[in-house]
Design a protein around this motif. Structure first.
Motif, PDB file in Angstrom:
ATOM      1  N   SER A  10     -15.981   3.589  -5.606  1.00 21.91           N
ATOM      2  CA  SER A  10     -14.944   2.788  -6.264  1.00 21.91           C
ATOM      3  C   SER A  10     -13.621   3.541  -6.325  1.00 21.91           C
ATOM      4  N   GLU A  11     -13.681   4.836  -6.618  1.00 18.80           N
ATOM      5  CA  GLU A  11     -12.467   5.659  -6.650  1.00 18.80           C
ATOM      6  C   GLU A  11     -11.806   5.715  -5.269  1.00 18.80           C
ATOM      7  N   ALA A  12     -12.610   5.906  -4.235  1.00 17.91           N
ATOM      8  CA  ALA A  12     -12.066   5.997  -2.873  1.00 17.91           C
ATOM      9  C   ALA A  12     -11.421   4.679  -2.446  1.00 17.91           C
ATOM     10  N   VAL A  13     -12.093   3.577  -2.707  1.00 20.98           N
ATOM     11  CA  VAL A  13     -11.562   2.266  -2.327  1.00 20.98           C
ATOM     12  C   VAL A  13     -10.279   1.969  -3.095  1.00 20.98           C
ATOM     13  N   ALA A  14     -10.268   2.268  -4.392  1.00 19.85           N
ATOM     14  CA  ALA A  14      -9.075   2.019  -5.199  1.00 19.85           C
ATOM     15  C   ALA A  14      -7.888   2.871  -4.749  1.00 19.85           C
ATOM     16  N   ALA A  15      -8.143   4.042  -4.183  1.00 18.73           N
ATOM     17  CA  ALA A  15      -7.079   4.948  -3.749  1.00 18.73           C
ATOM     18  C   ALA A  15      -6.534   4.621  -2.358  1.00 18.73           C
ATOM     19  N   LEU A  16      -7.188   3.742  -1.638  1.00 16.99           N
ATOM     20  CA  LEU A  16      -6.746   3.429  -0.280  1.00 16.99           C
ATOM     21  C   LEU A  16      -5.297   2.941  -0.198  1.00 16.99           C
ATOM     22  N   PRO A  17      -4.818   2.064  -1.081  1.00 10.17           N
ATOM     23  CA  PRO A  17      -3.413   1.633  -0.952  1.00 10.17           C
ATOM     24  C   PRO A  17      -2.422   2.794  -0.979  1.00 10.17           C
ATOM     25  N   ALA A  18      -2.631   3.745  -1.854  1.00  9.73           N
ATOM     26  CA  ALA A  18      -1.729   4.904  -1.928  1.00  9.73           C
ATOM     27  C   ALA A  18      -1.851   5.773  -0.678  1.00  9.73           C
ATOM     28  N   HIS A  19      -3.066   5.880  -0.153  1.00 12.14           N
ATOM     29  CA  HIS A  19      -3.287   6.694   1.051  1.00 12.14           C
ATOM     30  C   HIS A  19      -2.595   6.091   2.269  1.00 12.14           C
ATOM     31  N   LEU A  20      -2.520   4.763   2.323  1.00 12.52           N
ATOM     32  CA  LEU A  20      -1.941   4.093   3.486  1.00 12.52           C
ATOM     33  C   LEU A  20      -0.424   3.964   3.409  1.00 12.52           C
ATOM     34  N   SER A  21       0.174   4.221   2.246  1.00  9.26           N
ATOM     35  CA  SER A  21       1.632   4.031   2.128  1.00  9.26           C
ATOM     36  C   SER A  21       2.401   5.266   2.533  1.00  9.26           C
TER      37      SER A  21
END
Length: 129
Positions: free
Chosen positions: A118-129
């Motif tokens: 859940s933490e990894a999935v939630a962090a994806l938007p920040a990782h992709l920006s």
């Protein structure tokens, strides 16, 4: 066997998201609870933040469907059964959704796996920006 699922809507094209998700060896780049990862489209090894090692077999690496599936096959955690599936689905030209599903046994591992995923999935938007 516990069944888990997390998802996130992304303002990014599915092909761009797949460039991140679809590289099995680079999972530690976007998965915060992992310290490092190595491998290829058949096998990978991940080292968790606490130093525990997981050996994984890549079951499916399908760029056309943007699907990655893997099984934990060994390592330091007492995993009896596991299948992780990550799908990148196109909504339209500029948006996509990532769905990360996991089956895990024993059930006692579900809480830790669910929190990390859940933490990894939630962090994806920040990782992709």
């Amino acid at each position: 066997m516990a069944a888990l699922r997390s998802h996130v809507l992304l303002d990014a094209p599915a092909d761009a998201v797949w460039q991140v998700i679809g590289d099995p060896a680079a999972v530690a780049d976007w998965f915060p609870s992992m310290k490092s990862s190595t491998g290829d489209t058949r096998h990978r090894t991940v080292v968790l933040g606490d130093g525990s090692v997981l050996e994984e077999a890549v079951v499916t690496h399908d760029p056309a469907r943007r699907r990655l599936q893997y099984r934990v096959t060994g390592g330091d955690l007492p995993v009896a059964g596991h299948l992780g599936t990550v799908d990148v689905l196109e909504i339209d030209a500029g948006r996509s959704i990532v769905v990360y599903s996991t089956e895990i046994s024993p059930d006692s591992l579900a809480g830790a796996f669910d929190a990390a995923i859940s933490e990894a999935v939630a962090a994806l938007p920040a990782h992709l920006s």
